[in-house]
Design an enzyme around this catalytic site. Structure first.
Site, PDB file in Angstrom:
ATOM      1  CG  ASP A  68      -0.210  -0.054   2.351  1.00  0.00           C
ATOM      2  OD1 ASP A  68       0.632  -0.823   2.533  1.00  0.00           O
ATOM      3  OD2 ASP A  68      -0.633   0.664   3.295  1.00  0.00           O
ATOM      4  CD  GLU A 133       4.032   0.868   7.185  1.00  0.00           C
ATOM      5  OE1 GLU A 133       4.829   1.219   7.916  1.00  0.00           O
ATOM      6  OE2 GLU A 133       3.924   1.429   6.169  1.00  0.00           O
TER       7      GLU A 133
END
Length: 375
Positions: A68, A133
């Site tokens: 991400d 994250e």
């Protein structure tokens, strides 16, 4: 001449994986890993995609990272659309180029080269990848680690591909991180008219001496591995917006980045004692987002330092500065954990970029680390 690390990085950047949306990045990585004999276990939780992959058995070296990315911001300010990777003057531009799709590509290509040269390697090589994250990090690495611990999965060494470097690849290796503890504190008073203060109880006035003493505390002096613990007020709010109303409550939020000289419980006890000293009426909510961890010199740190010295001819600094990373969760497994990745000068910024040659160098470093620990 084409470069597999650059090509894979570009393919990953083209997938707009805004946290926690993976946007197909993991499928791309999994396809490559399956071809070289990795077993893949999907470990999705909520809206987050995760996978745990392994090849071989025995002493385990895992490479960890996240697919991400943070939002691109004002796309008109980018020299090129953020999810259309481009190379200019040797720099690869695109959201996630440095944080951390370049590292992911380097890991995969390093694994491909390692397996080709060591098809019967003695140890186990693994990957722990998440799509959450950058945002809440609640359904990502932390959940995977909990599941792995519940079944007593072995993890000896873990290299997290966070962009640790500052000027050239490998000049800084993170061998630990500070803990992070946030306090959400509400001081209660009595709302009233500013012309009649005797009929009210102003929580701002009440809290001022407490806050003044809080910010003056020397929590510790750090140690050989960590800087001194820091406390910073992040948010403070009170009042209705009117100039004739004494507020009924004051909300203040402050964060501690703490060393191994303290525990979160020690910090909480001292804050509560200070609140009682100043006879405040309050409610408090604590959020511990990570304990401090440290990987001292040992097989993993030595292998990482060796790889950097071999390819870049520099001696890296071992630091614990900066924010938190998923390494804080992985350390719970008792593994040695370090972070090594590209230069972090442009992460989360407009025109995020990384030196393309650095990614090729990083892949070679990763491969050498594999060779030292699980070949």
């Amino acid at each position: 001449m084409s470069c597999p690390v650059i090509e894979l990085t570009q393919q990953l950047i083209r997938r707009p994986s805004l946290s926690p949306d993976d946007a197909g990045c993991q499928a791309l990585m999994i396809e490559r890993l399956r071809k070289i004999g990795f077993t893949i276990e999907h470990m999705d939780f909520g809206d987050t995609q995760n996978f745990w992959a392994w090849r071989g058995r025995g002493e385990t070296l895992a490479f960890a990272g996240h697919t991400d990315v943070v939002p691109a911001g004002d796309v008109d300010r980018w020299i090129n659309p953020p999810f259309e990777p481009t190379i200019r003057d040797g720099m690869l531009f695109g959201r996630g180029a440095a944080d951390m799709k370049g590292s992911l590509a380097a890991m995969v290509v390093a694994a491909e080269r390692f397996v080709a040269q060591h098809p019967h390697h003695r140890g186990r090589l693994a990957f722990l990848i998440t799509s959450d994250e950058e945002a809440s990090a609640k359904n990502g690495t932390v959940k995977v680690v909990e599941a792995l611990m519940a079944r007593h999965e072995r993890l000896d060494y873990c290299l997290v591909g966070e962009p640790s470097s500052t000027e050239i690849v490998g000049d800084v290796v993170k061998n630990g991180r500070r803990g992070s503890l946030t306090c959400n504190l509400t001081i209660h008073g009595v709302q009233g008219h500013v012309a009649y203060p005797h009929l009210a109880d102003n929580p701002v006035h009440r809290a001022a001496p407490f806050l003044n003493e809080l910010v003056a505390i020397e929590w510790d002096r750090g140690n050989d591995f960590f800087p001194a613990t820091s406390m910073q007020v992040a948010n403070i709010q009170a009042g209705t917006g009117s100039n004739n109303v004494i507020p009924g409550e004051l909300f203040v939020q402050f964060n501690f980045r703490f060393s191994t000289e303290l525990t979160d419980e020690m910090i909480k006890e001292r804050v509560h004692a200070l609140l009682e000293k100043h006879q405040l009426r309050y409610t408090v909510d604590w959020w511990l987002s990570g304990q401090p961890f440290l990987t001292a010199r040992g097989k993993l740190v030595d292998a990482v330092v060796n790889a950097i010295e071999h390819y870049n001819e520099i001696k890296p600094q071992l630091l614990t500065t900066g924010g938190t990373s998923d390494g804080r969760f992985i350390a719970r497994m008792g593994a040695q954990v370090v972070e090594l990745g590209p230069v972090n000068a442009t992460i989360h910024k407009i025109n995020e970029c990384v030196n393309a040659a650095d990614l090729q160098l990083l892949a070679r470093m990763y491969q050498r680390i594999m060779e030292q620990l699980v070949a």
